[in-house]
Design an enzyme around this catalytic site. Structure first.
Site, PDB file in Angstrom:
ATOM      1  N   ARG A 162       0.812  -1.212   0.000  1.00 31.79           N
ATOM      2  CA  ARG A 162       0.000   0.000   0.000  1.00 31.79           C
ATOM      3  C   ARG A 162       0.851   1.270   0.000  1.00 31.79           C
ATOM      4  NH1 ARG A 162      -2.293  -3.710  -1.168  1.00 31.79           N
ATOM      5  NH2 ARG A 162      -4.264  -4.553  -0.404  1.00 31.79           N
ATOM      6  N   SER A 217     -11.001  -0.422   3.022  1.00 33.99           N
ATOM      7  CA  SER A 217     -10.351  -0.750   4.295  1.00 33.99           C
ATOM      8  C   SER A 217      -9.888   0.525   4.996  1.00 33.99           C
ATOM      9  CB  SER A 217      -9.147  -1.668   4.062  1.00 33.99           C
ATOM     10  OG  SER A 217      -9.559  -2.909   3.533  1.00 33.99           O
ATOM     11  N   GLU A 295      -5.363   3.675   6.360  1.00 33.98           N
ATOM     12  CA  GLU A 295      -5.081   3.567   4.935  1.00 33.98           C
ATOM     13  C   GLU A 295      -5.718   4.729   4.183  1.00 33.98           C
ATOM     14  OE1 GLU A 295      -6.117   0.338   1.438  1.00 33.98           O
ATOM     15  OE2 GLU A 295      -5.400  -0.412   3.364  1.00 33.98           O
TER      16      GLU A 295
END
Length: 303
Positions: A162, A217, A295
């Protein structure tokens, strides 16, 4: 170039919250993009490149700057032959993934359910079900702050879980080039890839709150679990074990379907969502001694 003033950002984010951007530009060409950046410099304002707004939380106060969204020529998919494709940053990731799947190419077909754009996927090194966008990316074309265009190799993008180099520099992603394997080279058929995608989509539908505004998420996967569960790295596990499923602050709720999703259950504000994410972090740390990292990207000033 389409220029708007005081554009409500709740129209452009999947959370359906957020105050106005002082200026909002739709850039359909490289010339449009350069003009937008000139405007930001002339007015001394920060700018933000917006994809589909599916991983973004904009402050209720809005963003005192320029939001730029790409369109037009930035939405093209070029077939370069032999499994190579050059894809514009504004291209929906799902459209690209499904397009190459139909041609019998693997490597990103499991990402078709991710709702963001190609540029956002590269920026975050988006992934799902064992695939990451950075794995098959060979080159990224960017516009630097000095107005020059350059190419970055896969190694130069510094892809990680990520993350990418683009989270640390001011380069604007224009397009990316991919080299994809054929299904046959993996001992599969196009039908096999379609079946794998269908399975992923079914899992997504069964395990995610797709019927409520959310940004995917909320927290990143952990590098290691707690002392009691060292191999458990899913944030949702710890959030659920902390008894937080269904917990609400204002209109923001920890999803009852998937604990690593915060949803707008109705009338939520950006402040509600941010406060709830911080409350979740606090409670998981208190109970398990681990730190969850968001995130979701925050834009604008939050109290």
């Amino acid at each position: 170039m389409i220029l708007l003033e005081n554009e409500p950002m709740n129209k452009h984010t999947s959370f359906k919250v957020g105050g106005p951007a002082r200026y909002f530009v739709k850039a359909e060409s490289l010339d449009d993009l350069k003009k937008a950046l000139d405007l930001a410099r002339e007015k001394g304002l920060p700018y933000f490149i917006l994809g589909n707004g599916t991983n973004l939380l904009v402050s209720d106060k809005g963003f005192d700057g320029l939001v730029i969204t790409l369109a037009g020529e930035f939405s093209e998919i070029q077939d370069l032959g032999n499994g190579a494709f050059k894809v514009g940053a504004a291209t929906p990731l799902g459209r690209f993934a499904r397009s190459v799947l139909k041609q019998g190419f693997a490597g990103i077909h499991k990402l078709a359910g991710i709702p963001g754009t190609l540029g956002g996927a590269i920026y975050m090194n988006a992934g799902a079900y064992g695939q990451e966008i950075g794995t098959s990316c060979t080159q990224v074309t960017v516009l630097d702050c000095d107005g020059s265009i350059r190419e970055l190799s896969n190694a130069g993008c510094a892809f990680g879980y990520r993350q990418s180099i683009f989270q640390k520099n001011s380069a604007i992603i224009l397009s990316a080039t991919f080299l994809l394997p054929t299904a046959a080279s993996l001992g599969k058929t196009t039908a096999d890839l379609e079946a794998e995608l269908a399975e992923c989509m079914a899992k997504r539908k069964a395990t995610q709150p797709l019927n409520m505004p959310n940004a995917g998420s909320t927290f990143k996967r952990l590098e290691a679990g707690s002392a009691d569960t060292p191999t458990q790295i899913a944030p949702g596990y710890y959030i659920e074990q902390a008894g937080l499923k269904g917990y609400r602050i204002g209109g923001a709720e920890v999803s009852t379907v998937h604990a690593n999703f915060i949803v707008n259950a109705g009338g939520a504000t950006a402040s509600d969502i941010k406060q709830l994410s911080e409350f979740v972090q606090q409670k998981v740390t208190e109970k398990f001694g681990i730190k969850l990292h968001r995130e979701i990207i925050l834009l604008g000033k939050f109290e």
